[in-house]
Design an enzyme around this catalytic site. Structure first.
Site, PDB file in Angstrom:
ATOM      1  N   ASP A 177     -17.702  13.096  72.848  1.00  0.00           N
ATOM      2  CA  ASP A 177     -17.841  12.446  71.546  1.00  0.00           C
ATOM      3  C   ASP A 177     -17.274  11.030  71.542  1.00  0.00           C
ATOM      4  OD1 ASP A 177     -16.758  13.359  68.161  1.00  0.00           O
ATOM      5  OD2 ASP A 177     -17.914  11.691  68.963  1.00  0.00           O
ATOM      6  N   ASP A 208     -21.846   6.825  68.086  1.00  0.00           N
ATOM      7  CA  ASP A 208     -21.179   8.115  67.976  1.00  0.00           C
ATOM      8  C   ASP A 208     -22.041   9.238  68.554  1.00  0.00           C
ATOM      9  OD1 ASP A 208     -20.343  10.267  65.137  1.00  0.00           O
ATOM     10  OD2 ASP A 208     -19.719  10.301  67.251  1.00  0.00           O
TER      11      ASP A 208
HETATM   12  O1  LIG Z   1     -17.560  14.011  63.112  1.00  0.00           O
HETATM   13  C1  LIG Z   1     -17.349  13.859  64.457  1.00  0.00           C
HETATM   14  C2  LIG Z   1     -18.486  13.082  65.087  1.00  0.00           C
HETATM   15  N1  LIG Z   1     -17.863  12.065  65.927  1.00  0.00           N
HETATM   16  C3  LIG Z   1     -16.538  11.820  65.352  1.00  0.00           C
HETATM   17  C4  LIG Z   1     -16.566  10.609  64.507  1.00  0.00           C
HETATM   18  N2  LIG Z   1     -15.706  10.297  63.527  1.00  0.00           N
HETATM   19  C5  LIG Z   1     -16.094   9.057  63.157  1.00  0.00           C
HETATM   20  C6  LIG Z   1     -15.416   8.245  62.164  1.00  0.00           C
HETATM   21  C7  LIG Z   1     -15.509   6.870  62.223  1.00  0.00           C
HETATM   22  C8  LIG Z   1     -14.831   6.079  61.305  1.00  0.00           C
HETATM   23  C9  LIG Z   1     -14.065   6.690  60.333  1.00  0.00           C
HETATM   24  C10 LIG Z   1     -13.312   5.869  59.346  1.00  0.00           C
HETATM   25  F1  LIG Z   1     -13.714   4.608  59.371  1.00  0.00           F
HETATM   26  F2  LIG Z   1     -12.019   5.929  59.627  1.00  0.00           F
HETATM   27  F3  LIG Z   1     -13.507   6.374  58.127  1.00  0.00           F
HETATM   28  C11 LIG Z   1     -13.954   8.065  60.261  1.00  0.00           C
HETATM   29  C12 LIG Z   1     -14.635   8.865  61.184  1.00  0.00           C
HETATM   30  N3  LIG Z   1     -17.135   8.638  63.871  1.00  0.00           N
HETATM   31  O2  LIG Z   1     -17.450   9.629  64.701  1.00  0.00           O
HETATM   32  C13 LIG Z   1     -16.123  13.052  64.641  1.00  0.00           C
END
Ligand SMILES: O[C@H]1CN[C@@H](c2nc(-c3ccc(C(F)(F)F)cc3)no2)C1
Length: 327
Positions: A212, A32
Site C-alpha cells: 500500500d 495509492d
Molecule cells: O485506506 C487505505 C488505502 N491506502 C491508505 C491511504 N490512506 C491515505 C490517506 C491520505 C491522506 C490522508 C490525510 F490527508 F491525512 F487525510 C489520509 C489518508 N491514502 O491512502 C489506507
C-alpha cells in the site's frame, strides 16, 4: 507506449506526491495502491478548504450525471462528491475518458494536509467507490497502451523516486526480482509471506497483508509489533505519541519477509526509524506500528516499499502478482 512519473516525498516521507495533468491543470496527487478512486480538490469545496491546493473547475467539466462517491480511508479520514469525465495525463500516458471524482466534502485530516491535491488510486477497480456505477482506475484505462500490464514503484527515503507504467526498469534494482502471487479478491494487492523475521529471530508464522503506497508505515498485529520492539532497548508504546517510540540513536532490528519459498525481502533497521517525535525530545517514532481497529489487514506501506523496487503486475504471465527486488 509506456510512461514514468517522478514522485516526491513530503516531510518525513509522510506521503509521496506525483504530478498529474487533468484538462490543463496540474495536480500533485498521492498515488495509492490501497484504493481505486482518483479524486481532486474542487471548486465545490468551501473556499477556505480550497486554499493552497490546485482546484478542479467543475463548472468547465463534463459531469457524469447521477454519479457520486464517498470514500473512507484506513486512518478514518474521508472524502466525497460528484464525478466528471476528463483527460488525465501521468508520465506521458493519457486516459481520455477518465472518471475524475471532484471533492465536495473533506474530513478534517484532509483539511490539515496542506500538500496533496487529492489521490490517484492504483488498487483494483472493483474497489472504486463511485455509485451507481463503479469507474475504472487510471491504470485500467491506460493498460491497453502499455507493453506490460505493470506498475513498478521506486519510492525512496527523503529523495524523489518513480512510478514506471508498462515496463520494468532493470537500472532501478539489483539482484533478482522475486515474485509472489496476489489475491485481488478484496480489490487490494494482497500477498502472503510464508514466514518473517526480526533480525535473526525467525518466526515461522505466515503474514498476509497489502502492498500500500498510500500508507506511510508498516502496520502489523499488536502482539507482533510488541515482539519487534522487545528487541529495541528503551522502546515503549506511548499513548502520548500514538505508538511505539525509542531513543533516536537506537540500532533497530531489520524486518524480513520470507516469500516464494525461501526468498527474503528485508527492510533495514535504519528505515524503521521513521522520524523524531518532535524537536526537543530525543525520541523517534517507529516505522512499524500496530494496525488500528479500522484496518483489519496488515499493511506494508511506504516504510516497507522504500527498501524495494516493487512490480505491481496485473497479469503479464497469468494472475496478478508482486515482484520484489532490492534497490
Ligand atoms: O485506506 C487505505 C488505502 N491506502 C491508505 C491511504 N490512506 C491515505 C490517506 C491520505 C491522506 C490522508 C490525510 F490527508 F491525512 F487525510 C489520509 C489518508 N491514502 O491512502 C489506507
Amino acid at each position: 507506449l509506456n510512461g514514468t512519473a517522478v514522485t516526491s516525498p513530503e516531510a518525513n516521507d509522510l506521503e509521496y506526491l506525483t504530478p498529474v495533468t487533468i484538462g490543463n491543470v496540474t495536480f500533485h496527487l498521492d498515488f495509492d495502491t490501497g484504493s481505486a478512486d482518483l479524486w481532486v480538490y474542487s471548486d465545490e469545496l468551501p473556499t477556505d478548504e480550497q486554499t493552497g491546493h490546485a482546484v478542479y473547475a467543475t463548472t468547465d467539466s463534463k459531469l457524469l450525471p447521477g454519479s457520486s462517491w464517498e470514500i473512507l480511508y484506513g486512518d478514518g479520514s474521508s472524502a466525497g462528491g460528484d464525478v466528471f469525465a476528463d483527460t488525465v495525463v501521468v508520465g506521458g500516458l493519457t486516459a481520455t475518458m477518465q472518471a475524475v471524482e471532484a471533492a465536495a466534502t473533506l474530513s478534517a485530516e484532509f483539511e490539515r494536509d496542506a500538500h496533496s491535491d487529492g489521490l490517484l488510486g492504483l488498487a483494483f477497480s472493483t474497489l472504486n467507490m463511485v455509485k451507481p456505477q463503479k469507474q475504472s482506475t487510471f491504470f485500467d484505462n491506460v493498460k491497453s497502451q502499455l507493453d506490460l500490464p505493470v506498475i513498478a514503484t521506486s519510492l525512496k527515503h527523503g529523495a524523489p523516486g518513480t512510478y514506471d507504467f508498462g515496463f520494468i526498469d532493470e537500472n532501478k534494482y539489483t539482484g533478482p526480482l522475486t515474485y509472489v502471487d496476489v489475491d485481488s479478491s478484496r480489490g487490494y494487492w494482497t500477498f502472503t509471506a510464508d514466514a518473517y523475521a526480526f533480525g535473526d529471530d525467525q518466526i515461522s508464522t505466515s503474514l498476509t497483508g497489502i502492498a500500500d503506497t498510500g500508507t506511510t508505515l508498516i502496520l502489523l498485529p499488536s502482539d507482533t509489533v510488541s515482539r519487534y520492539y522487545a528487541n529495541v532497548s528503551g522502546a515503549q508504546d506511548s499513548p502520548l505519541h500514538g505508538g511505539y517510540v525509542f531513543p533516536c540513536d537506537s540500532k533497530l532490528t531489520p524486518f524480513t519477509l520470507v516469500v516464494a519459498g525461501n526468498h527474503s525481502v528485508t527492510v533495514p533497521g535504519e528505515l524503521i526509524n521513521y522520524a523524531p517525535v518532535g524537536s526537543v525530545s530525543n525520541l523517534c517514532f517507529g516505522g512499524i506500528q500496530a494496525a488500528s481497529g479500522l484496518v483489519d489487514i496488515n499493511i506494508f506501506g511506504d516504510v516497507f516499499l522504500k527498501s524495494q523496487y516493487v512490480v505491481f503486475d496485473a497479469g503479464s504471465q497469468g494472475g496478478p502478482r508482486l515482484g520484489f527486488a532490492n534497490q
